[in-house]
Motif scaffolding. Structure first.
Motif, PDB file in Angstrom:
ATOM      1  N   GLU A  71       1.424 109.041  70.200  1.00 55.19           N
ATOM      2  CA  GLU A  71       2.511 108.092  70.436  1.00 55.19           C
ATOM      3  C   GLU A  71       3.624 108.727  71.276  1.00 55.19           C
ATOM      4  O   GLU A  71       4.187 108.088  72.168  1.00 55.19           O
ATOM      5  CB  GLU A  71       3.085 107.571  69.108  1.00 55.19           C
ATOM      6  CG  GLU A  71       2.107 106.715  68.296  1.00 55.19           C
ATOM      7  CD  GLU A  71       1.632 105.449  69.023  1.00 55.19           C
ATOM      8  OE1 GLU A  71       2.301 105.009  69.979  1.00 55.19           O
ATOM      9  OE2 GLU A  71       0.586 104.912  68.638  1.00 55.19           O
ATOM     10  N   GLN A  75       4.822 107.539  74.986  1.00 56.65           N
ATOM     11  CA  GLN A  75       6.216 107.191  75.271  1.00 56.65           C
ATOM     12  C   GLN A  75       6.691 107.920  76.538  1.00 56.65           C
ATOM     13  O   GLN A  75       7.331 107.325  77.406  1.00 56.65           O
ATOM     14  CB  GLN A  75       7.106 107.542  74.076  1.00 56.65           C
ATOM     15  CG  GLN A  75       8.538 107.019  74.214  1.00 56.65           C
ATOM     16  CD  GLN A  75       8.601 105.518  74.500  1.00 56.65           C
ATOM     17  OE1 GLN A  75       8.070 104.705  73.739  1.00 56.65           O
ATOM     18  NE2 GLN A  75       9.231 105.125  75.608  1.00 56.65           N
ATOM     19  N   ARG A  78       4.995 106.324  79.477  1.00 53.07           N
ATOM     20  CA  ARG A  78       5.596 105.014  79.766  1.00 53.07           C
ATOM     21  C   ARG A  78       6.883 105.191  80.570  1.00 53.07           C
ATOM     22  O   ARG A  78       7.108 104.480  81.556  1.00 53.07           O
ATOM     23  CB  ARG A  78       5.891 104.276  78.460  1.00 53.07           C
ATOM     24  CG  ARG A  78       6.663 102.982  78.644  1.00 53.07           C
ATOM     25  CD  ARG A  78       7.071 102.381  77.309  1.00 53.07           C
ATOM     26  NE  ARG A  78       5.985 101.643  76.701  1.00 53.07           N
ATOM     27  CZ  ARG A  78       5.701 100.375  76.972  1.00 53.07           C
ATOM     28  NH1 ARG A  78       6.401  99.707  77.861  1.00 53.07           N
ATOM     29  NH2 ARG A  78       4.711  99.769  76.368  1.00 53.07           N
TER      30      ARG A  78
END
Length: 150
Positions: A71, A75, A78
């Motif tokens: 995760e 992030q 992204r």
């Protein structure tokens, strides 16, 4: 407009070379107005297994161990993708082997472009391209962009 990409998939493991592939994928997706799907494969594991895996896999690993690092990696990817021009960004953490995971995401999202870095090409891109029978590759209509990240 039919020739433009609609869904671009890129894999990341948090390494610099994989982020370079994310940057390129994001630029392509941004130009095409496509959705960028960033995938990260991970293995669920304990701390000791994580340390052992890092030793064995080292820099060439296109996966991380544990869903929390996945995760975090997504992030970061992204944020980079947004800076590189992608507007529609989805992230997905997939449990399992990186090659199988990328293939699964490409299939599920009906992607028309898969972006991979050339770092560890003999392992990742080679295995993706080499292990997909040409018949299936032709029918799925997925283009592959190999980014020179080294």
């Amino acid at each position: 407009m039919g020739a433009a990409y609609r869904t671009v998939v890129v894999g990341t493991d948090g390494s610099e070379s994989s982020f370079a592939a994310v940057d390129r994928a994001a630029a392509v997706a941004g130009d095409a107005g496509a959705t960028l799907v960033i995938a990260c494969a991970y293995y669920p594991a304990s701390k000791s297994e994580v340390d052992k895996a890092q030793d064995v896999l080292g820099e060439e690993a296109y996966q991380v161990v544990g869903s929390a690092p996945a995760e975090d990696t997504l992030q970061s990817a992204r944020d980079r993708a947004a800076r590189a021009g992608a507007e529609k960004i989805d992230t997905v953490a997939v449990k399992g082997d990186p090659v199988d995971s990328l293939r699964k995401v490409v299939h599920e999202r009906e992607a028309d472009l898969l972006v991979v870095g050339n770092r560890g090409l003999n392992t990742i891109a080679g295995r993706i391209l080499g292990s997909v029978p040409s018949e299936v590759a032709r029918k799925s209509g997925v283009d592959v962009l190999i980014v020179h990240t080294t």
